[in-house]
Design a protein around this motif. Sequence first.
Motif, mmCIF file in Angstrom:
data_model
loop_
_atom_site.group_PDB
_atom_site.id
_atom_site.type_symbol
_atom_site.label_atom_id
_atom_site.label_comp_id
_atom_site.label_asym_id
_atom_site.label_seq_id
_atom_site.Cartn_x
_atom_site.Cartn_y
_atom_site.Cartn_z
ATOM 1 N N LEU A 58 0.820 -1.210 0.000
ATOM 2 C CA LEU A 58 0.000 0.000 0.000
ATOM 3 C C LEU A 58 0.855 1.263 0.000
ATOM 4 C CD1 LEU A 58 -2.953 0.986 0.125
ATOM 5 C CD2 LEU A 58 -2.731 1.048 2.616
ATOM 6 N N ILE A 59 2.005 1.202 0.650
ATOM 7 C CA ILE A 59 2.905 2.357 0.711
ATOM 8 C C ILE A 59 3.832 2.391 -0.497
ATOM 9 C CG2 ILE A 59 4.851 3.372 1.985
ATOM 10 C CD1 ILE A 59 3.535 2.403 4.552
ATOM 11 N N GLU A 60 4.375 1.235 -0.854
ATOM 12 C CA GLU A 60 5.412 1.151 -1.885
ATOM 13 C C GLU A 60 4.916 1.601 -3.256
ATOM 14 O OE1 GLU A 60 8.038 -2.384 -3.992
ATOM 15 O OE2 GLU A 60 7.309 -2.644 -1.943
ATOM 16 N N LEU A 61 3.799 1.077 -3.732
ATOM 17 C CA LEU A 61 3.333 1.377 -5.091
ATOM 18 C C LEU A 61 3.019 2.856 -5.304
ATOM 19 C CD1 LEU A 61 1.161 -1.748 -5.976
ATOM 20 C CD2 LEU A 61 3.458 -1.162 -6.759
ATOM 21 N N PRO A 62 2.246 3.510 -4.413
ATOM 22 C CA PRO A 62 2.009 4.956 -4.614
ATOM 23 C C PRO A 62 3.296 5.776 -4.591
ATOM 24 C CG PRO A 62 0.412 4.049 -3.079
ATOM 25 C CD PRO A 62 1.433 2.987 -3.297
ATOM 26 N N LEU A 63 4.214 5.407 -3.696
ATOM 27 C CA LEU A 63 5.483 6.128 -3.641
ATOM 28 C C LEU A 63 6.217 6.055 -4.974
ATOM 29 C CD1 LEU A 63 7.048 5.287 -0.144
ATOM 30 C CD2 LEU A 63 6.376 7.544 -0.984
ATOM 31 N N MET A 92 1.579 12.310 -15.708
ATOM 32 C CA MET A 92 0.488 12.226 -14.737
ATOM 33 C C MET A 92 -0.283 13.545 -14.695
ATOM 34 S SD MET A 92 2.213 10.158 -11.543
ATOM 35 C CE MET A 92 3.414 11.456 -11.201
ATOM 36 N N PRO A 93 -1.556 13.507 -14.268
ATOM 37 C CA PRO A 93 -2.322 14.754 -14.091
ATOM 38 C C PRO A 93 -1.631 15.683 -13.107
ATOM 39 C CG PRO A 93 -3.756 12.822 -13.947
ATOM 40 C CD PRO A 93 -2.351 12.305 -13.978
ATOM 41 N N GLN A 94 -1.920 16.970 -13.222
ATOM 42 C CA GLN A 94 -1.230 17.958 -12.411
ATOM 43 C C GLN A 94 -1.445 17.740 -10.920
ATOM 44 O OE1 GLN A 94 0.951 20.283 -13.645
ATOM 45 N NE2 GLN A 94 1.443 20.528 -11.480
ATOM 46 N N PHE A 95 -2.658 17.347 -10.518
ATOM 47 C CA PHE A 95 -2.907 17.167 -9.085
ATOM 48 C C PHE A 95 -2.076 16.008 -8.521
ATOM 49 C CE2 PHE A 95 -5.766 13.863 -10.543
ATOM 50 C CZ PHE A 95 -5.819 12.953 -9.505
ATOM 51 N N MET A 96 -1.807 14.980 -9.343
ATOM 52 C CA MET A 96 -0.969 13.874 -8.889
ATOM 53 C C MET A 96 0.493 14.309 -8.808
ATOM 54 S SD MET A 96 -2.698 10.667 -10.946
ATOM 55 C CE MET A 96 -1.780 9.431 -10.031
ATOM 56 N N GLN A 97 0.904 15.169 -9.739
ATOM 57 C CA GLN A 97 2.263 15.708 -9.674
ATOM 58 C C GLN A 97 2.447 16.553 -8.413
ATOM 59 O OE1 GLN A 97 3.912 17.441 -13.324
ATOM 60 N NE2 GLN A 97 2.330 16.426 -14.532
ATOM 61 N N ASN A 98 1.410 17.291 -8.051
ATOM 62 C CA ASN A 98 1.481 18.123 -6.840
ATOM 63 C C ASN A 98 1.616 17.255 -5.595
ATOM 64 O OD1 ASN A 98 1.245 20.459 -8.371
ATOM 65 N ND2 ASN A 98 -0.983 20.550 -8.149
ATOM 66 N N LEU A 134 6.825 13.729 -1.687
ATOM 67 C CA LEU A 134 7.232 12.346 -1.466
ATOM 68 C C LEU A 134 8.743 12.183 -1.641
ATOM 69 C CD1 LEU A 134 4.383 10.466 -3.392
ATOM 70 C CD2 LEU A 134 4.528 11.015 -0.950
ATOM 71 N N PRO A 135 9.381 11.335 -0.853
ATOM 72 C CA PRO A 135 10.839 11.158 -0.937
ATOM 73 C C PRO A 135 11.298 10.574 -2.275
ATOM 74 C CG PRO A 135 9.870 9.508 0.518
ATOM 75 C CD PRO A 135 8.799 10.514 0.231
ATOM 76 N N THR A 136 10.433 9.798 -2.926
ATOM 77 C CA THR A 136 10.805 9.257 -4.234
ATOM 78 C C THR A 136 10.963 10.380 -5.262
ATOM 79 O OG1 THR A 136 8.432 8.768 -4.441
ATOM 80 C CG2 THR A 136 9.909 6.911 -4.044
ATOM 81 N N THR A 137 10.127 11.407 -5.152
ATOM 82 C CA THR A 137 10.250 12.564 -6.048
ATOM 83 C C THR A 137 11.549 13.301 -5.784
ATOM 84 O OG1 THR A 137 7.858 12.848 -6.203
ATOM 85 C CG2 THR A 137 9.213 14.755 -6.765
ATOM 86 N N TRP A 138 11.907 13.475 -4.534
ATOM 87 C CA TRP A 138 13.162 14.159 -4.196
ATOM 88 C C TRP A 138 14.355 13.373 -4.749
ATOM 89 C CZ3 TRP A 138 11.231 14.086 1.532
ATOM 90 C CH2 TRP A 138 10.126 14.934 1.645
ATOM 91 N N PHE A 167 18.669 16.861 1.938
ATOM 92 C CA PHE A 167 18.325 17.037 3.348
ATOM 93 C C PHE A 167 16.857 16.715 3.613
ATOM 94 C CE2 PHE A 167 22.337 19.343 3.747
ATOM 95 C CZ PHE A 167 22.753 18.895 4.998
ATOM 96 N N ALA A 168 16.020 16.894 2.596
ATOM 97 C CA ALA A 168 14.611 16.508 2.755
ATOM 98 C C ALA A 168 14.500 14.997 2.945
ATOM 99 C CB ALA A 168 13.808 16.953 1.528
ATOM 100 N N MET A 169 15.271 14.224 2.169
ATOM 101 C CA MET A 169 15.260 12.768 2.335
ATOM 102 C C MET A 169 15.819 12.356 3.690
ATOM 103 S SD MET A 169 16.178 11.113 -1.403
ATOM 104 C CE MET A 169 17.586 12.154 -1.822
#
Length: 374
Positions: free
Chosen positions: A295-300, A313-319, A324-328, A350-352
Amino acid sequence: MTVFSNNLKMIFGKKRNIFIMLILPILTIFYMITATTQVSQYNIAIVDSDETEFTKTFEKILETDCSITKLSDEKEIKNMILDRKIDIAIIFDEGFTDRLISGEDVKVENIVLDGTNQNEPLQTNIASFISSAKAIAKASDNEKSFYETLQKFIDQKYVVEYKHFTTSYLEDSENAVTALGYLGSCMLFFVMLTTVMLMNERMSGVANRVATTPIKVSSYYFQHFLSYFIVAALQVIIVIGILPYISILSFGNNFTEVGSVMLVGCVFALVCVSIGVFVNSVSKNTFVSGALSTLIELPLLMLGGCLWPKEIMPQFMQNIGKVLPTTWYMTATESLLNEGTLANNIVEIFAMIGFAAIMLLLTFIIKRKRIADV
């Protein structure tokens, strides 16, 4: 450090774990990059009405990187181009070589499909070769001298490497970013598997019995965390170190650039391990742990751009993905692969680290409370 050393022995003592940690990521990334990378090969039709040593020599040069179809009639060219059977047609009219050697300003007739630029590298190559041949002809006293000098030119200097738009610098960088996304996915997947070991210890009562030993609870879980982090960091270093030698991937032009990518990967390893131990701390059994991990892994992975580019992806999903740490992780690696530096990505790094610290703090709080309640 008994727990630390025992964990490493358990992880590296099983061939399955080594396969999942090292072999599987390399095979997955190698297959995905190879399958999605196009190899540039032009299909060329040649109408040679001149039939001279020069035109035949040029045909041999083109055959090195291109598929050649010889035609006797120009009438077939139009339909073959429209049907995409050929990319370009080259026509040598009769007397072409004689005019070339005599010093005339000759040009090769090229026929391509209008509105596209994918044949520009090949057209540039043709124009370059003919231009060089003209210069050789002007410097030669006779036909024999021309061919001798031309052959020397071909043997010593004339080397062509076509760069298709899918293997340009930008695409090379995108391939490397994609590979690091797959690596991040493999890291998170493997760390989630290792948390099963910690869950098994907890289910068997080992974790609770720690309270009756000289080992502090914080030390017990820190050693677990450290052992998992060492494994994840090794995964990063080995995979990034090996892939450039077996594929077209490149993670930098020197040790500093590659080392920067490895460092960001190791910071993301902190994140993966912290998520893994946190999931373990809030799970009652292995079933709950596995379900929560998924449940955590796939959305990340999906929202962070590890599995596909964020831009699709749609803009709201990008937001949502921005926090999320995967984005960083993906943002930092993409920046580094496009001539960025660690200093340019200090916020993401540093965010990660901060995210991992929060996860670990919550884990220790939950674990202390659970053991105190026993």
